[in-house]
Structure formats: structure tokens, C-alpha cells
Design a protein around this motif. Structure first.
Motif, PDB file in Angstrom:
ATOM      1  N   TYR A  56      16.004  18.656  17.290  1.00  0.00           N
ATOM      2  CA  TYR A  56      14.873  19.199  17.924  1.00  0.00           C
ATOM      3  C   TYR A  56      13.751  17.881  17.624  1.00  0.00           C
ATOM      4  CZ  TYR A  56      10.439  21.808  20.785  1.00  0.00           C
ATOM      5  OH  TYR A  56       9.635  21.912  20.790  1.00  0.00           O
ATOM      6  N   THR A 108       9.248  28.596  17.635  1.00  0.00           N
ATOM      7  CA  THR A 108       8.283  27.438  18.427  1.00  0.00           C
ATOM      8  C   THR A 108       7.893  27.884  19.986  1.00  0.00           C
ATOM      9  OG1 THR A 108      10.826  26.698  18.478  1.00  0.00           O
ATOM     10  CG2 THR A 108       9.077  25.566  20.342  1.00  0.00           C
ATOM     11  N   SER A 128      18.191  24.770  14.934  1.00  0.00           N
ATOM     12  CA  SER A 128      17.041  25.255  15.474  1.00  0.00           C
ATOM     13  C   SER A 128      16.271  26.383  14.835  1.00  0.00           C
ATOM     14  CB  SER A 128      17.302  25.977  16.963  1.00  0.00           C
ATOM     15  OG  SER A 128      17.706  25.672  17.435  1.00  0.00           O
ATOM     16  N   SER A 137      17.005  21.259  20.200  1.00  0.00           N
ATOM     17  CA  SER A 137      18.822  20.776  19.934  1.00  0.00           C
ATOM     18  C   SER A 137      19.866  20.478  19.611  1.00  0.00           C
ATOM     19  CB  SER A 137      18.782  22.409  18.467  1.00  0.00           C
ATOM     20  OG  SER A 137      17.345  23.159  18.246  1.00  0.00           O
ATOM     21  N   ARG A 158      11.985  21.297  25.285  1.00  0.00           N
ATOM     22  CA  ARG A 158      12.719  22.486  24.560  1.00  0.00           C
ATOM     23  C   ARG A 158      13.673  22.362  24.784  1.00  0.00           C
ATOM     24  NH1 ARG A 158       8.845  27.311  23.703  1.00  0.00           N
ATOM     25  NH2 ARG A 158      10.651  27.317  22.874  1.00  0.00           N
ATOM     26  N   GLY A 159      14.781  23.103  24.062  1.00  0.00           N
ATOM     27  CA  GLY A 159      16.094  23.015  23.974  1.00  0.00           C
ATOM     28  C   GLY A 159      16.799  22.107  22.995  1.00  0.00           C
TER      29      GLY A 159
HETATM   30  N1  ASP Z   1      13.559  24.879  19.153  1.00  0.00           N
HETATM   31  C1  ASP Z   1      13.441  24.494  19.747  1.00  0.00           C
HETATM   32  C2  ASP Z   1      12.760  25.501  21.192  1.00  0.00           C
HETATM   33  O1  ASP Z   1      12.230  26.342  20.824  1.00  0.00           O
HETATM   34  C3  ASP Z   1      14.323  23.506  20.418  1.00  0.00           C
HETATM   35  C4  ASP Z   1      15.631  24.091  20.039  1.00  0.00           C
HETATM   36  O2  ASP Z   1      16.084  25.086  20.434  1.00  0.00           O
HETATM   37  O3  ASP Z   1      16.972  23.781  20.873  1.00  0.00           O
HETATM   38  O4  ASP Z   1      12.720  25.288  22.692  1.00  0.00           O
END
Ligand code: ASP
Ligand code: ADP
Ligand code: MG
Length: 408
Positions: free
Chosen positions: A136, A47, A41, A153, A150-151
Motif C-alpha cells: 500500500y 488503517t 497489509s 496492498s 484503499r486496498g
Molecule cells: N491497509 C490498507 C487499507 O486498509 C491497504 C490494504 O489493506 O490493501 O486500505
């Protein structure tokens, strides 16, 4: 050699020291004789910081340009991690999502993976390399760079594990597994050793951040075992549920037992009153939302009135969307952004109304009167005043988990 996919979250790679620690863990895995693919990530809050920067330049940023911007975060992390591994004598190569064959639809900002063509990854593994992939992100059939929400990865890692036929997919984070509630909110929360795909998916969709919902959906489809673990933990031993959480096909628990409590803070409740003269308003508001690429979470239409829950997570043009809604529907629409959603999750918890009654009574007795309740076969969700959301999580955890049997 069996392939192992490891994903490291933002806090695990927040600075150079932590990146080096991750590199050591990767090397240790390699020395155990595995082929290793690492998904990484963006570092720390990168982000969020990039999003805040975009908002300073453009309050309603263009989705394509956002993707161009946000993908840079993971790209920085992948290159640095690859360098750190090489510094330890490992032969690493980094790839963007596009280079590693993550093909998505063209829905910028919350694209879905439609196919993985991991040829370059496989070639490099065959050459003995450790492959580091930017999480991601992917590329659409139109060759546009996209992000996965978001999330996302976690989703990259599971999709890659499935495409490579990996033995398992390790999701490494600042927490050593999935707990009965967010341990930052509920100090009495306990780690759950094994979870079924369905339970985990419901927890994730209800707001438990530790695993991404789409990632779990992919894992379920391809029967990939997910090991949720702390980055600081040792490599998984013969029983990875002893010091982490294993998500896999799992026989149903005692029906009706609550496995966890989760909450979602950033939601908007939208309701549209019935107006016979206005015709099919419910579908026209859905058209408007689709035109703005807004994803709804729960939709309820009855007798001409509509209520909808929208997650703010991937909604970056909120002001523009709200303006368009008010312009089109005026006073008939009510936008409530003062609520949060708290959910209890477990198979068969709605076989009778006992759990919903029990939870509603407990909340009301504590002065947290729910604005709405909804149920599905795996979940009960209460909409409560956002300022009382954490109190509601603690209360429901006490009611359904601490005072009952521990979750194995
Ligand atoms: N960097 C991205 C986020 O903050 C993806 C992740 O962390 O999974 O959402
Ligand atoms: P990463 O950056 O590693 O992807 P996230 O911040 O996305 O990490 O997810 C980890 C966080 O999820 C934890 O710090 C924890 O506060 C939160 N969390 C929410 N619900 C749960 C839960 N049920 N179990 C464990 N952690 C949870
Ligand atoms: Mg995460």
C-alpha cells in the motif's frame, strides 16, 4: 527457483496468533522450494483506526501527513511478520515500499505506481532470504512517502510480481476467491473458478473489494496470473481454480452472460445544471475537483449539464471540497449522497437492451426505482437508494445468476 509473491490482507494478520499462522504458510511455501516475497497489509482495522484518529485532530487532514500516518500501519505488520518467520527458523527481512523500490507519482493518498526498482529485493532473494514488504505504499520521485489508495496492498503485490518475473501472485484473504457477489451480502453467491482480467477489473471497479482494480490492471498489462485464495487454504495445487479463483487471460464466455454483481456504497452523485450565461461550467467544476485532487468515476456531459460519480474511498477532505463546490456554483449544483451503485458485469452484456430492461424491470417491480442507469460494453450500473443497495444486489443476483446457468 521460481519466485512466488504472496499478499496477506488485514484480517489475515489481525493479531499475533494470525500473524504466526501466516508465517507458517510462508515457511511451507519456502520448503516447497520457492523464493518467497510476502506483501502484507496493516493489521485488522488499523488503517480505518488511523484515519479516524486523524479526523479527530483535523477534519480535513493534509494528504501528505495522512500518508506519513497511514504507512505506519503496514510498517508495523511487516516487522512483526518478519519476526514471526524468523522465530520459525526462516531468514526474513522486511522492507518498506520505498526500500523495496516502489516508485509512484506524487498524488498523495491515491498515488499510482510508475516504476518498480526491486534491486534490494532481488539482492536479498539471491542471499536466500524471505522478503517481507509493506503493502500500500511507495515513494515519489521527490522522495515523499505515498500510499496507493484503499486496498492498495494488492497493487503492491502484483507490481512486485511483475517486476520480479514471479510465477504467480497469490492474494490471500478471508474469502477463498472471487464470488458471483459479495458472499457477506448474498448467501447464494458461488465462487468463480477462472476469471479473465477484463471481467475482474470491471468487478473490482464496480466495488467488489476482494481484488483491487489497479492491481488487476497491472496484472493484465504484464500477464501475471493472480490466485485469489483464503489464507487458511492449502498452497495452490496443480489446479488452483479448484479451491480458489485464478485470474488470467481467458477466452470469452458465452456473450451476454452475467458473471457477477457488485456494489459501491460510498459514492456521491454530483450534477450541475445548464446555464448558458455562466460559460463552460462543466470544465470549471472539473478544474476545481482536480485542484482538490478528487478522482471522478463516471462523467456524463450532455447539452451543457454534467453528472459525475465520485467515490468516497480516497476522499478524506470531503467537507472542504463540498464547501468549495457550493461556494463556487451555489444552487446550480446538486450533491446527492443518498445513492449507491449496483452493477452487473459480463462480456457483451449490452449487445442488446435485454439485460438492461430485465434488470430495470426487476428493480422497479421490487420498489427500488433506479435514479440513473449507465452502461458500458462490460457493465450495467444502476444508481439506487443506498438503504436498498444490498436488496438490489440480492435481487439482481437472483435475476441474472441464480435463475440462469452457474458461472464456471
Ligand atoms: N491497509 C490498507 C487499507 O486498509 C491497504 C490494504 O489493506 O490493501 O486500505
Ligand atoms: P483483505 O483485507 O484481505 O484485502 P478485503 O476486505 O479487501 O480483504 O476483501 C475481502 C472481502 O471482500 C471479503 O470479506 C468479502 O466480503 C468482500 N467481497 C466483496 N465482493 C466480493 C466478491 N465478489 N467475492 C469475494 N469477496 C467479495
Ligand atoms: Mg483488500
Amino acid at each position: 527457483m521460481a519466485i512466488v509473491v504472496q499478499k496477506y490482507g488485514g484480517s489475515s494478520v489481525a493479531d499475533a496468533t494470525r500473524l504466526k499462522k501466516v508465517a507458517e504458510r510462508v515457511m511451507k511455501t519456502r520448503r516447497e522450494g520457492h523464493d518467497v516475497v510476502v506483501v502484507v497489509s496493516a493489521m485488522g482495522d488499523t488503517t480505518d483506526d488511523l484515519l479516524a484518529l486523524a479526523k479527530q485532530v483535523s477534519p480535513n487532514p493534509d494528504r501528505r501527513e495522512l500518508d506519513m500516518l497511514l504507512t505506519a500501519g503496514e510498517r508495523i505488520a511487516m516487522a512483526l511478520l518478519s519476526m514471526a518467520i524468523r522465530e520459525l527458523g526462516g531468514d526474513a527481512i522486511s522492507f518498506t515500499g520505498s526500500q523495496s523500490g516502489i516508485i509512484t507519482n506524487d498524488r498523495h493518498v491515491d498515488a499510482r505506481i510508475v516504476e518498480v526498482r526491486p534491486f534490494r529485493v532481488q539482492d536479498e532473494l539471491a542471499r536466500g532470504k524471505i522478503v517481507v514488504i509493506a503493502g500500500y505504499q511507495g515513494v515519489s520521485y521527490r522522495r515523499e512517502v505515498t500510499t496507493l489508495g484503499r486496498g492498495g496492498s494488492d497493487t503492491t503485490a502484483v507490481a512486485m510480481a511483475a517486476a520480479l518475473g514471479a510465477e504467480y501472485c497469490e492474494i490471500c484473504s478471508d474469502v477463498d476467491g472471487v464470488y458471483t457477489a459479495d458472499p457477506r451480502v448474498v448467501s447464494a453467491a458461488t465462487r468463480i473458478g477462472t476469471l479473465s482480467y477484463e471481467e475482474t477489473q470491471e468487478l473490482a471497479e464496480s466495488g467488489a473489494k476482494v481484488l483491487n482494480a489497479q492491481a488487476v490492471e497491472f496484472a493484465k498489462e504484464k500477464e501475471i496470473a493472480i490466485y485469489a485464495r483464503a489464507t487458511s487454504s492449502p498452497l495452490p495445487g496443480p489446479d488452483p481454480s479448484a479451491d480458489g479463483t485464478v485470474v488470467r487471460r481467458y477466452p470469452p464466455r458465452r456473450p451476454g452472460s452475467v458473471v457477477g454483481v457488485a456494489s459501491e456504497r460510498d459514492i456521491i452523485l454530483l450534477s450541475l445544471e445548464r446555464d448558458v450565461s455562466a460559460g463552460a461550467r462543466d470544465t470549471s467544476i472539473l478544474t476545481l475537483l482536480d485542484d482538490h485532487r478528487v478522482a471522478g468515476k463516471q462523467l456524463h456531459v450532455a447539452d451543457g449539464s454534467l453528472t459525475l460519480v465520485i467515490s468516497r474511498e480516497n476522499l478524506h477532505e470531503e467537507a472542504r471540497v463540498r464547501e468549495a463546490i457550493v461556494k463556487r456554483f451555489g444552487d446550480a449544483v446538486r450533491v446527492d449522497d443518498q445513492r449507491g451503485a449496483v452493477s452487473v458485469v459480463g462480456a457483451g452484456i449490452n449487445a442488446s437492451f435485454e439485460n438492461v430492461r430485465h434488470g430495470s424491470d426487476a428493480l422497479t417491480a421490487a420498489g427500488i426505482t433506479p435514479a440513473a442507469v449507465s452502461t458500458s460494453s462490460f457493465r450495467i450500473t444502476w444508481m439506487v437508494d443506498r438503504t436498498k443497495l444490498d436488496d438490489a444486489v440480492r435481487l439482481l443476483h437472483r435475476t441474472f445468476i441464480e435463475t440462469r446457468q452457474p458461472v464456471p
